[in-house]
Scaffold this motif. Structure first.
Motif, PDB file in Angstrom:
ATOM      1  N   GLY A  79       1.777 -11.847  -1.725  1.00 30.55           N
ATOM      2  CA  GLY A  79       1.818 -11.379  -3.102  1.00 30.55           C
ATOM      3  C   GLY A  79       3.207 -11.559  -3.683  1.00 30.55           C
ATOM      4  O   GLY A  79       3.732 -12.661  -3.740  1.00 30.55           O
ATOM      5  N   GLU A 124      -2.669   1.651  -8.887  1.00 30.81           N
ATOM      6  CA  GLU A 124      -3.549   0.498  -9.066  1.00 30.81           C
ATOM      7  C   GLU A 124      -4.059   0.476 -10.499  1.00 30.81           C
ATOM      8  O   GLU A 124      -5.172   0.914 -10.776  1.00 30.81           O
ATOM      9  CB  GLU A 124      -4.700   0.549  -8.059  1.00 30.81           C
ATOM     10  CG  GLU A 124      -4.241   0.509  -6.608  1.00 30.81           C
ATOM     11  CD  GLU A 124      -5.383   0.573  -5.621  1.00 30.81           C
ATOM     12  OE1 GLU A 124      -5.809  -0.497  -5.149  1.00 30.81           O
ATOM     13  OE2 GLU A 124      -5.852   1.685  -5.332  1.00 30.81           O
ATOM     14  N   THR A 178      -6.538  -3.731 -14.977  1.00 26.81           N
ATOM     15  CA  THR A 178      -5.914  -4.937 -15.545  1.00 26.81           C
ATOM     16  C   THR A 178      -6.647  -5.500 -16.767  1.00 26.81           C
ATOM     17  O   THR A 178      -6.136  -6.421 -17.398  1.00 26.81           O
ATOM     18  CB  THR A 178      -5.826  -6.037 -14.466  1.00 26.81           C
ATOM     19  OG1 THR A 178      -7.156  -6.346 -13.992  1.00 26.81           O
ATOM     20  CG2 THR A 178      -4.968  -5.575 -13.292  1.00 26.81           C
ATOM     21  N   ARG A 197      -0.515  -1.429   2.572  1.00 25.87           N
ATOM     22  CA  ARG A 197      -1.122  -1.130   1.278  1.00 25.87           C
ATOM     23  C   ARG A 197      -0.067  -0.610   0.299  1.00 25.87           C
ATOM     24  O   ARG A 197       0.772   0.203   0.661  1.00 25.87           O
ATOM     25  CB  ARG A 197      -2.232  -0.095   1.447  1.00 25.87           C
ATOM     26  CG  ARG A 197      -3.079   0.064   0.199  1.00 25.87           C
ATOM     27  CD  ARG A 197      -4.237   1.001   0.407  1.00 25.87           C
ATOM     28  NE  ARG A 197      -5.062   1.071  -0.784  1.00 25.87           N
ATOM     29  CZ  ARG A 197      -6.053   1.940  -0.966  1.00 25.87           C
ATOM     30  NH1 ARG A 197      -6.350   2.818  -0.014  1.00 25.87           N
ATOM     31  NH2 ARG A 197      -6.760   1.942  -2.080  1.00 25.87           N
ATOM     32  N   GLY A 201      -2.103  -7.079  -9.298  1.00 25.08           N
ATOM     33  CA  GLY A 201      -3.572  -7.046  -9.333  1.00 25.08           C
ATOM     34  C   GLY A 201      -4.158  -7.641  -8.063  1.00 25.08           C
ATOM     35  O   GLY A 201      -3.655  -7.413  -6.958  1.00 25.08           O
ATOM     36  N   ASN A 202      -5.202  -8.439  -8.212  1.00 25.19           N
ATOM     37  CA  ASN A 202      -5.858  -9.070  -7.057  1.00 25.19           C
ATOM     38  C   ASN A 202      -5.361 -10.486  -6.799  1.00 25.19           C
ATOM     39  O   ASN A 202      -5.977 -11.224  -6.031  1.00 25.19           O
ATOM     40  CB  ASN A 202      -7.376  -9.095  -7.277  1.00 25.19           C
ATOM     41  CG  ASN A 202      -7.977  -7.707  -7.298  1.00 25.19           C
ATOM     42  OD1 ASN A 202      -7.563  -6.836  -6.544  1.00 25.19           O
ATOM     43  ND2 ASN A 202      -8.951  -7.484  -8.176  1.00 25.19           N
ATOM     44  N   ASN A 203      -4.289 -10.871  -7.426  1.00 32.53           N
ATOM     45  CA  ASN A 203      -3.786 -12.234  -7.301  1.00 32.53           C
ATOM     46  C   ASN A 203      -2.935 -12.412  -6.040  1.00 32.53           C
ATOM     47  O   ASN A 203      -2.411 -11.441  -5.489  1.00 32.53           O
ATOM     48  CB  ASN A 203      -2.973 -12.600  -8.539  1.00 32.53           C
ATOM     49  CG  ASN A 203      -3.778 -12.437  -9.816  1.00 32.53           C
ATOM     50  OD1 ASN A 203      -4.868 -12.997  -9.936  1.00 32.53           O
ATOM     51  ND2 ASN A 203      -3.273 -11.664 -10.758  1.00 32.53           N
ATOM     52  N   THR A 204      -2.800 -13.643  -5.599  1.00 34.23           N
ATOM     53  CA  THR A 204      -2.022 -13.961  -4.407  1.00 34.23           C
ATOM     54  C   THR A 204      -1.231 -15.240  -4.627  1.00 34.23           C
ATOM     55  O   THR A 204      -1.418 -15.936  -5.629  1.00 34.23           O
ATOM     56  CB  THR A 204      -2.921 -14.125  -3.172  1.00 34.23           C
ATOM     57  OG1 THR A 204      -3.824 -15.239  -3.382  1.00 34.23           O
ATOM     58  CG2 THR A 204      -3.739 -12.870  -2.905  1.00 34.23           C
ATOM     59  N   THR A 228      -3.268  -4.579   5.169  1.00 35.83           N
ATOM     60  CA  THR A 228      -4.046  -5.533   4.398  1.00 35.83           C
ATOM     61  C   THR A 228      -3.478  -6.924   4.689  1.00 35.83           C
ATOM     62  O   THR A 228      -2.409  -7.058   5.283  1.00 35.83           O
ATOM     63  CB  THR A 228      -3.965  -5.264   2.887  1.00 35.83           C
ATOM     64  OG1 THR A 228      -2.691  -5.717   2.388  1.00 35.83           O
ATOM     65  CG2 THR A 228      -4.105  -3.771   2.587  1.00 35.83           C
ATOM     66  N   ARG A 232       3.545  -4.509  -4.945  1.00 37.18           N
ATOM     67  CA  ARG A 232       2.467  -4.746  -5.910  1.00 37.18           C
ATOM     68  C   ARG A 232       3.021  -4.912  -7.322  1.00 37.18           C
ATOM     69  O   ARG A 232       2.323  -5.397  -8.205  1.00 37.18           O
ATOM     70  CB  ARG A 232       1.458  -3.590  -5.885  1.00 37.18           C
ATOM     71  CG  ARG A 232       0.894  -3.293  -4.513  1.00 37.18           C
ATOM     72  CD  ARG A 232       0.069  -4.425  -3.984  1.00 37.18           C
ATOM     73  NE  ARG A 232      -1.164  -4.590  -4.750  1.00 37.18           N
ATOM     74  CZ  ARG A 232      -1.974  -5.616  -4.656  1.00 37.18           C
ATOM     75  NH1 ARG A 232      -1.657  -6.611  -3.844  1.00 37.18           N
ATOM     76  NH2 ARG A 232      -3.071  -5.678  -5.364  1.00 37.18           N
ATOM     77  N   THR A 262       1.896 -17.414  -9.156  1.00 35.53           N
ATOM     78  CA  THR A 262       0.778 -16.492  -9.162  1.00 35.53           C
ATOM     79  C   THR A 262       0.669 -15.925 -10.574  1.00 35.53           C
ATOM     80  O   THR A 262       1.435 -16.283 -11.467  1.00 35.53           O
ATOM     81  CB  THR A 262       0.960 -15.370  -8.119  1.00 35.53           C
ATOM     82  OG1 THR A 262      -0.252 -14.600  -8.047  1.00 35.53           O
ATOM     83  CG2 THR A 262       2.107 -14.438  -8.492  1.00 35.53           C
TER      84      THR A 262
END
Length: 424
Positions: A264, A118, A121, A30, A163-166, A25, A34, A136
């Motif tokens: 991340g 996963e 959230t 992956r 989560g989906n944050n960067t 990714t 995280r 972030t």
């Protein structure tokens, strides 16, 4: 050369999960980094408590935790992350671990935790995580998980999920900055980027230019219609030009944002690449038959077959594939190596005791100091390994142990670090 080992670090600074294959990714392998842990620092004089990011050189007890990934078996499952806490022997353990022992001479029992790979959230509390001036948002995993880790550590901690944050990339590590890419070179990549078997090639490659062309033609048509309706040509052309300028600005920002490298919870880059030959060089520096545990270098990708130790210092671009030397038609993965990994006390952590090692195992950093301070931007820290980013066309591909590796491009001189030495 070949990939000899692959590692994923689901929770930052804990011990890794060894895998034989990894999905790529833009944020790394992956499931890599995280989650992360933060220590709760009580407030003084009635002030609210604060959170301190936990890294293994400052918290060597993090080396007592092992992780394992149980991948999802269907699309409806999230998979599981298994964490095992292995307390040190009673002579080295903390009070919590001693209390668990049936007798003072027994080794305390391991603790086990299971959590989703996963998490959802929506029900988790978001909060700001600041990492090296690059913020972030993380999500507090809640009391049950926090209390488990707090009991193991012996002090309160919080488990955060990305989560989906960067986050933005530090210094000039991002490939576009390191290679000083112009806006035109970025646009050329945008226009010719292959889909590499993922998604719709027409949409991936031509959505932006088709959309721009359609809007430009509509602007010209609108301008022509207004002129025929009696609007002064200068006024019609001015309004159309202003609209196109605004449109160009918005689309250009979109393209630059889409091209921008992000990370991340990893400190510096999505991947860390090391050479097995260089690991063997370090082991040769240790007395007796002792060998260095390569996971202390926190690699994601270990490459075997390099002719000389530390030749990776000048690797700038790698190609990974199943049969590169045979010219096979399999998909190829491109890794862009942009910076050195400068090292710290994490190399000296003893994973058995959760403390800094003694003897040879506690002197790895010192031994590298003798000849590995090769980065002018971090002259007091030794270098081992290279930070890497993924070529955009390789997102969604996978790499496996045994895949061949080819050096596509070498740098002419050593990379110069432009940020403080950091750990992953």
């Amino acid at each position: 050369m070949k990939i000899s080992e692959l590692y994923v670090y689901p929770i930052k600074s804990l011990r890794p999960t060894k895998v034989t294959e990894g999905e790529l990714t833009r944020l790394g392998l992956r499931y890599d980094r995280r989650f992360m842990l933060l220590k709760v620092i009580p407030g003084e004089n009635g002030e609210a408590p604060t959170l301190e990011n936990m890294h293994i050189p400052e918290f060597p007890e993090m080396g007592l935790f092992q992780t394992a990934i149980e991948s999802p078996k269907s699309e409806n499952e999230t998979g599981k992350l298994l964490v095992t806490y292995n307390p040190p022997s009673s002579s080295d353990s903390n009070n919590v671990a001693k209390a668990e022992a049936e007798t003072p001479s027994e080794t305390p029992k391991a603790r086990h935790l299971e959590l989703p790979l996963e998490p959802e959230t929506k029900t988790l509390k978001p909060f700001t995580v600041m990492m090296h001036q690059s913020p972030t948002t993380g999500y507090d995993m809640g009391p049950s998980y926090n209390e488990w880790f707090s009991t193991c550590f012996g002090y309160p901690v919080v488990l955060a999920y990305l989560g989906n944050n960067t986050r933005g990339v530090l210094g000039t590590l991002a490939p576009a900055k390191r290679n000083k890419e112009s806006w035109w070179s970025i646009w050329k990549q945008e226009l010719v980027l292959p889909s590499n078997g993922h998604g719709n090639k027409i949409l991936d490659q031509w959505l932006v230019p088709f959309s721009l062309g359609y809007l430009v033609l509509n602007a010209v048509s609108w301008c022509h219609t207004r002129i025929e309706a009696g609007t002064a040509p200068a006024a019609a052309i001015g309004v159309a030009a202003l609209g196109l300028a605004c449109l160009w600005t918005a689309v250009n920002l979109f393209v630059m944002r889409r091209h921008e490298a992000r990370i991340g919870f990893a400190d510096c880059a999505p991947f860390l690449v090391i050479s097995q030959t260089s690991v063997e060089n370090v082991s040769e520096r240790l007395a007796g038959d002792e060998e260095v545990d390569l996971t202390k270098f926190r690699p994601n990708i270990v490459i075997s077959g390099a002719e000389e130790a530390f030749e990776e210092d000048l690797w700038a671009e790698l190609e990974v594939g199943k049969s590169i030397s045979a010219g096979g038609g399999d998909s190829r993965v491109r890794l862009l190596l942009t910076g050195n990994c400068v090292r710290c006390q994490s190399l000296n952590v003893d994973f058995a005791t959760g403390k800094m090692g003694t003897g040879e195992s506690g002197s790895v950093l010192k031994k590298l100091m003798t000849d590995r301070r090769v980065d002018r931007g971090a002259k007091y820290s030794p270098v081992f390994g290279r930070y890497s980013f993924l070529g955009r066309e390789s997102v969604g591909e996978s790499i496996k142990v045994g895949d061949e590796v080819k050096v596509l491009r070498r740098a002419e001189e050593y990379t110069v670090t432009d940020w403080p030495g950091l750990t992953n």
